[in-house]
Design a protein around this motif. Sequence first.
Motif, PDB file in Angstrom:
ATOM      1  N   SER A 133       0.843  -1.091  -0.009  1.00  0.00           N
ATOM      2  CA  SER A 133      -0.080   0.082   0.013  1.00  0.00           C
ATOM      3  C   SER A 133       0.976   1.183   0.153  1.00  0.00           C
ATOM      4  O   SER A 133       1.670   1.482   0.983  1.00  0.00           O
ATOM      5  CB  SER A 133      -0.926  -0.026   1.138  1.00  0.00           C
ATOM      6  N   ALA A 136       0.131   3.597   3.133  1.00  0.00           N
ATOM      7  CA  ALA A 136       0.651   3.099   4.342  1.00  0.00           C
ATOM      8  C   ALA A 136       2.405   3.181   4.240  1.00  0.00           C
ATOM      9  O   ALA A 136       2.895   3.718   5.194  1.00  0.00           O
ATOM     10  CB  ALA A 136       0.777   1.523   4.497  1.00  0.00           C
ATOM     11  N   CYS A 151      -4.623   4.046   5.178  1.00  0.00           N
ATOM     12  CA  CYS A 151      -5.004   3.903   3.902  1.00  0.00           C
ATOM     13  C   CYS A 151      -6.039   4.435   3.426  1.00  0.00           C
ATOM     14  O   CYS A 151      -7.015   3.759   2.774  1.00  0.00           O
ATOM     15  CB  CYS A 151      -4.805   2.481   3.415  1.00  0.00           C
ATOM     16  N   GLU A 174     -10.810  -0.706   7.170  1.00  0.00           N
ATOM     17  CA  GLU A 174      -9.575  -1.324   6.952  1.00  0.00           C
ATOM     18  C   GLU A 174      -9.251  -1.839   8.592  1.00  0.00           C
ATOM     19  O   GLU A 174      -9.190  -1.156   9.429  1.00  0.00           O
ATOM     20  CB  GLU A 174      -8.529  -0.327   6.729  1.00  0.00           C
ATOM     21  N   CYS A 176      -6.782  -4.167   9.152  1.00  0.00           N
ATOM     22  CA  CYS A 176      -5.344  -4.354   9.817  1.00  0.00           C
ATOM     23  C   CYS A 176      -4.645  -3.372   8.753  1.00  0.00           C
ATOM     24  O   CYS A 176      -5.112  -2.969   7.530  1.00  0.00           O
ATOM     25  CB  CYS A 176      -4.772  -5.493   9.567  1.00  0.00           C
ATOM     26  N   CYS A 177      -3.676  -2.873   9.155  1.00  0.00           N
ATOM     27  CA  CYS A 177      -2.757  -1.846   8.192  1.00  0.00           C
ATOM     28  C   CYS A 177      -1.298  -1.952   8.738  1.00  0.00           C
ATOM     29  O   CYS A 177      -1.061  -2.005   9.728  1.00  0.00           O
ATOM     30  CB  CYS A 177      -3.208  -0.431   8.464  1.00  0.00           C
ATOM     31  N   THR A 178      -0.356  -1.915   7.583  1.00  0.00           N
ATOM     32  CA  THR A 178       1.038  -2.071   7.961  1.00  0.00           C
ATOM     33  C   THR A 178       1.407  -0.864   8.570  1.00  0.00           C
ATOM     34  O   THR A 178       2.442  -0.807   9.415  1.00  0.00           O
ATOM     35  CB  THR A 178       1.649  -2.172   6.739  1.00  0.00           C
ATOM     36  N   CYS A 185      -1.883  -5.006   5.205  1.00  0.00           N
ATOM     37  CA  CYS A 185      -3.349  -4.239   5.177  1.00  0.00           C
ATOM     38  C   CYS A 185      -4.554  -5.142   5.024  1.00  0.00           C
ATOM     39  O   CYS A 185      -4.310  -6.100   4.028  1.00  0.00           O
ATOM     40  CB  CYS A 185      -3.273  -2.982   4.437  1.00  0.00           C
TER      41      CYS A 185
HETATM   42 ZN   LIG Z   1      -3.007   0.036   5.214  1.00  0.00          ZN
END
Ligand SMILES: [Zn+2]
Length: 559
Positions: A133, A136, A151, A174, A176-178, A185
Amino acid sequence: MSSPPAKDDGPCLPEMQDIWNLLRFEAQEGRIWLDEERVVLLRSNELRGLRRELIDALGMQRAKGLLTRMGYISGKMDAERARRLRPDASLFDVFSVGPQSHMVTGQVKVIPQKLDWNEQENYFHAIFDWENSFEAEIFLSEFGAGFEPVCWAQLGYASGFTTQFMGRQIYFKETCCTACGHETCRIEGRLVEDWEDAEEAFRHYQPDRIADQLFELQEQMAELRSRVDAEEHFGQLIGSSPRFLEVRDLLSRAARSKVTVLLLGETGVGKDMFARALHEASDRADKPFVAVNCAAIPRDLIEAELFGVERGAFTGAEKTRAGRFERADTGTLFLDEVGELSLHAQAALLRVLQEGELERVGGSEVKTVDVRLIAATNEDLDEAVREGRFRQDLLYRLNVYSTTVPPLRERIEDLPDLISHFLDKYGTLHGKTGLSVTDRAMTLLREYDWPGNIRELANVIERGVILTDPGGQIEAAHLFPGFRGQQDEEGDAPEQRPLSELVAGAIDAGHPLEAVEQQLIDAAMARSGNKVSGAARLLGLTRAQLDYRLKKRQDAENS
Ligand SMILES: [Zn+2]
């Protein structure tokens, strides 16, 4: 309805050469196209800078809303293209135009995990994983790992695309997100009604009327500032008694308008201070404030003074002069003792109030002025109207917004504050600091009737300041020259007999004045244990005054 092809765990995206083919570079023309739509290549650094600015300028939530809605719009546009691009494909493959457009434009790699929908049963549930992403990535490099998924534009795109594609309101979250430290994500989409917290979670999809809010805030600020200004200017007027605050409040509310204000009240109550404060709190504060005491100007000159005079209009008018009204133009004119105006001057004043026009004495040119008038009087103007000394129509004009400034005796609780104000003021003026007032003097000040009101108080305190040594205490006798103490300090004096009775008794008994004074001094000395300062206090004298009397007496006895 449609059962998407599955590969391992989730459905697999189709070939996306067709989308890739939509991309055309016209380098010579300075254009890039995605199908019919012009696109530009932005560096992620530019977007990073933009995002940083948005967050700094608008805060995290507003920036999030803005970017989400931006993504939403482009998602919707891609959805309109999808069916056209893959007319014969399965529903899943047509739907895949969305995720795949995301990939072709270099934003994110989409890996479908679950896509389950049923139009008849009103059901939609999708899970996609996102790798690489770009949002991210730039967030992480700019801010480091956070606690919330970031994101935003991509998520808005997913929601916009799906909503447009399915013809139903479908929102993605979202989960999960890095940028929060997750490995990948992950986004999850459902019909809006299936999200329990929809109202809260998707509030930022609603356009944010920042400009409207800014204007509204600006108005509120101006309103507040004017109130604070009024508070500040009227705050210079000293007092906290209910009567005083009532008047102050009433006037501070009138400050911002142009309404003519009539201040009533006894002489010396500070009408001029209120007029000044009213001006300072008005939007004319930076314009002239002109004060005229009508009683202080000879009646036959008042018109020339107020309205100006042309050269030669009368003997003594040797040059043309603008009047106070003209000098107060765009500002405020304070007419004190307005009841003193001649009937002729009253007529001219009425004209200014009604038409905003005046003519100088001896002139014929009509001048227009914009003046806010504050008038004051200690006279009963109704009475003056009955006696034919004041025009009724002028009184109506003046009486639009009138208030009575209370006499000092009706706000005696303000006395300590006023006294300490005048002690500071005159202490500074006469180079004496640390002055205070004895308890006894304070009692007298409280009991006094104050016919001359605050002006009289100021005079009395100034007198006390002059007569007292630096750092000393102002005694009753310093304040009231005629004062003679009648009570002792403890207040346990026998029942007081009126002074007149005592005097009558002394005369009846044939006591000469000198003997009476003698006896008074002796009694005071005895009562204070022969201490001159104590006796002086009992007698309402300064130590110096009593010393002088004692010495005179000693001299007389010795001679
Ligand atoms: Zn993300």
